[in-house]
Design a protein around this motif. Structure first.
Motif, PDB file in Angstrom:
ATOM      1  N   MET A  40       0.816  -1.210   0.000  1.00 44.14           N
ATOM      2  CA  MET A  40       0.000   0.000   0.000  1.00 44.14           C
ATOM      3  C   MET A  40       0.854   1.267   0.000  1.00 44.14           C
ATOM      4  SD  MET A  40      -2.557  -1.340   2.961  1.00 44.14           S
ATOM      5  CE  MET A  40      -3.750  -0.029   2.930  1.00 44.14           C
ATOM      6  N   VAL A  41       2.147   1.120   0.299  1.00 44.89           N
ATOM      7  CA  VAL A  41       3.021   2.270   0.525  1.00 44.89           C
ATOM      8  C   VAL A  41       3.719   2.707  -0.759  1.00 44.89           C
ATOM      9  CG1 VAL A  41       5.011   3.114   1.826  1.00 44.89           C
ATOM     10  CG2 VAL A  41       3.372   1.572   2.917  1.00 44.89           C
ATOM     11  N   ARG A  42       3.605   3.994  -1.051  1.00 41.01           N
ATOM     12  CA  ARG A  42       4.293   4.581  -2.201  1.00 41.01           C
ATOM     13  C   ARG A  42       5.691   5.058  -1.815  1.00 41.01           C
ATOM     14  NH1 ARG A  42       1.851   9.915  -4.366  1.00 41.01           N
ATOM     15  NH2 ARG A  42       3.311  10.823  -2.914  1.00 41.01           N
ATOM     16  N   GLU A  43       5.824   5.678  -0.624  1.00 45.35           N
ATOM     17  CA  GLU A  43       7.115   6.192  -0.169  1.00 45.35           C
ATOM     18  C   GLU A  43       7.344   5.791   1.281  1.00 45.35           C
ATOM     19  OE1 GLU A  43       7.977  10.414  -0.837  1.00 45.35           O
ATOM     20  OE2 GLU A  43       6.322  10.413  -2.277  1.00 45.35           O
ATOM     21  N   PHE A  44       8.557   5.319   1.551  1.00 41.63           N
ATOM     22  CA  PHE A  44       9.006   5.053   2.916  1.00 41.63           C
ATOM     23  C   PHE A  44       9.910   6.216   3.309  1.00 41.63           C
ATOM     24  CE2 PHE A  44       7.919   0.953   1.202  1.00 41.63           C
ATOM     25  CZ  PHE A  44       7.303   0.307   2.256  1.00 41.63           C
ATOM     26  N   LEU A  45       9.711   6.772   4.497  1.00 42.03           N
ATOM     27  CA  LEU A  45      10.425   7.970   4.912  1.00 42.03           C
ATOM     28  C   LEU A  45      11.142   7.759   6.239  1.00 42.03           C
ATOM     29  CD1 LEU A  45       7.393  10.345   4.323  1.00 42.03           C
ATOM     30  CD2 LEU A  45       9.299  10.020   2.750  1.00 42.03           C
ATOM     31  N   LYS A 102      15.324  18.463  10.461  1.00 44.12           N
ATOM     32  CA  LYS A 102      13.938  18.473  10.947  1.00 44.12           C
ATOM     33  C   LYS A 102      12.957  18.293   9.800  1.00 44.12           C
ATOM     34  CE  LYS A 102      15.027  20.991  15.056  1.00 44.12           C
ATOM     35  NZ  LYS A 102      14.681  21.991  16.012  1.00 44.12           N
ATOM     36  N   ALA A 103      13.238  17.264   8.990  1.00 48.30           N
ATOM     37  CA  ALA A 103      12.408  16.984   7.826  1.00 48.30           C
ATOM     38  C   ALA A 103      12.403  15.485   7.543  1.00 48.30           C
ATOM     39  CB  ALA A 103      12.940  17.728   6.611  1.00 48.30           C
ATOM     40  N   PHE A 104      11.354  15.033   6.881  1.00 43.05           N
ATOM     41  CA  PHE A 104      11.285  13.642   6.445  1.00 43.05           C
ATOM     42  C   PHE A 104      12.007  13.520   5.115  1.00 43.05           C
ATOM     43  CE2 PHE A 104       7.819  13.583   9.467  1.00 43.05           C
ATOM     44  CZ  PHE A 104       7.913  12.320  10.019  1.00 43.05           C
ATOM     45  N   LYS A 105      12.805  12.468   4.978  1.00 43.57           N
ATOM     46  CA  LYS A 105      13.561  12.191   3.751  1.00 43.57           C
ATOM     47  C   LYS A 105      13.135  10.831   3.225  1.00 43.57           C
ATOM     48  CE  LYS A 105      16.407  15.668   4.589  1.00 43.57           C
ATOM     49  NZ  LYS A 105      16.728  16.772   3.775  1.00 43.57           N
ATOM     50  N   THR A 144      12.529   3.231   9.104  1.00 42.78           N
ATOM     51  CA  THR A 144      11.314   3.855   8.575  1.00 42.78           C
ATOM     52  C   THR A 144      10.560   4.558   9.703  1.00 42.78           C
ATOM     53  OG1 THR A 144      11.132   2.069   6.954  1.00 42.78           O
ATOM     54  CG2 THR A 144       9.205   3.467   7.258  1.00 42.78           C
ATOM     55  N   ASP A 145      10.330   5.864   9.532  1.00 39.22           N
ATOM     56  CA  ASP A 145       9.599   6.654  10.519  1.00 39.22           C
ATOM     57  C   ASP A 145       8.231   7.087  10.014  1.00 39.22           C
ATOM     58  OD1 ASP A 145      11.801   6.704  12.372  1.00 39.22           O
ATOM     59  OD2 ASP A 145      12.732   8.216  11.097  1.00 39.22           O
ATOM     60  N   GLY A 146       8.066   7.132   8.700  1.00 42.24           N
ATOM     61  CA  GLY A 146       6.810   7.577   8.116  1.00 42.24           C
ATOM     62  C   GLY A 146       6.578   6.939   6.773  1.00 42.24           C
ATOM     63  N   VAL A 147       5.330   7.000   6.320  1.00 46.72           N
ATOM     64  CA  VAL A 147       4.971   6.449   5.017  1.00 46.72           C
ATOM     65  C   VAL A 147       3.955   7.355   4.330  1.00 46.72           C
ATOM     66  CG1 VAL A 147       5.418   4.031   5.623  1.00 46.72           C
ATOM     67  CG2 VAL A 147       3.146   4.979   5.984  1.00 46.72           C
ATOM     68  N   ILE A 148       3.963   7.277   3.011  1.00 47.54           N
ATOM     69  CA  ILE A 148       2.935   7.901   2.172  1.00 47.54           C
ATOM     70  C   ILE A 148       2.353   6.783   1.319  1.00 47.54           C
ATOM     71  CG2 ILE A 148       2.495   9.536   0.302  1.00 47.54           C
ATOM     72  CD1 ILE A 148       4.858  11.182   1.394  1.00 47.54           C
ATOM     73  N   LEU A 149       1.023   6.699   1.289  1.00 46.58           N
ATOM     74  CA  LEU A 149       0.368   5.605   0.584  1.00 46.58           C
ATOM     75  C   LEU A 149       0.206   5.891  -0.903  1.00 46.58           C
ATOM     76  CD1 LEU A 149      -2.490   4.698   3.080  1.00 46.58           C
ATOM     77  CD2 LEU A 149      -0.168   3.786   2.964  1.00 46.58           C
ATOM     78  N   HIS A 150       0.087   4.801  -1.686  1.00 45.87           N
ATOM     79  CA  HIS A 150      -0.310   4.932  -3.084  1.00 45.87           C
ATOM     80  C   HIS A 150      -1.688   5.580  -3.113  1.00 45.87           C
ATOM     81  CE1 HIS A 150       2.852   2.616  -5.001  1.00 45.87           C
ATOM     82  NE2 HIS A 150       2.728   1.685  -4.063  1.00 45.87           N
ATOM     83  N   PRO A 151      -1.989   6.379  -4.114  1.00 42.58           N
ATOM     84  CA  PRO A 151      -3.295   7.035  -4.175  1.00 42.58           C
ATOM     85  C   PRO A 151      -4.474   6.055  -4.086  1.00 42.58           C
ATOM     86  CG  PRO A 151      -1.834   8.007  -5.778  1.00 42.58           C
ATOM     87  CD  PRO A 151      -1.112   6.820  -5.206  1.00 42.58           C
ATOM     88  N   THR A 152      -4.357   4.892  -4.685  1.00 37.84           N
ATOM     89  CA  THR A 152      -5.470   3.940  -4.642  1.00 37.84           C
ATOM     90  C   THR A 152      -5.646   3.343  -3.248  1.00 37.84           C
ATOM     91  OG1 THR A 152      -3.989   2.189  -5.389  1.00 37.84           O
ATOM     92  CG2 THR A 152      -5.329   3.292  -7.066  1.00 37.84           C
TER      93      THR A 152
END
Length: 116
Positions: free
Chosen positions: A69-74, A81-84, A95-103
């Motif tokens: 489901m994950v598009r980007e692992f951050l 002080k930013a997510f990379k 991995t501290d954060g994720v962004i999902l695929h649009p679907t």
């Protein structure tokens, strides 16, 4: 994320959910609108067989996350002080954060569950 006075209640609720959890590892669900926006906090725990279960603790998003489901692992870079973005396709200890695929990111505002 959630640093303004207007976000104080959301920030306090997210921190309370983390403090009340028995998990020792967490992920932040983010979206790009075009800047990063907080969506939810997930607990990362081990299941039988060594697999990791990622479950929603607070906020909006699918009840359970899967790597597909994950598009980007951050990762969070405390120096800047930013997510990379990480150059990986799977959840890891960095991995501290994720962004999902649009679907995979389609859920209703009143529901924590995916519509798919």
């Amino acid at each position: 994320l959630l640093v303004s006075e207007a976000d104080r209640k959301r920030r306090e609720a997210a921190v309370a959910a983390i403090e009340a959890s028995a998990a020792d590892r967490f992920l932040v669900l983010l979206s790009r609108d075009p800047n990063l926006k907080f969506r939810g906090v997930y607990a990362v725990g081990a299941e039988e067989g060594g697999a990791e279960k990622v479950t929603l603790l607070h906020g909006m998003g699918p009840q359970d996350l899967e790597g597909t489901m994950v598009r980007e692992f951050l990762r969070y870079d405390s120096g800047s002080k930013a997510f990379k973005e990480l150059s990986t396709k799977q959840l890891g200890f960095t991995t501290d954060g994720v962004i999902l695929h649009p679907t995979a990111a389609k859920w209703s505002a009143g529901s924590k569950r995916r519509l798919l």
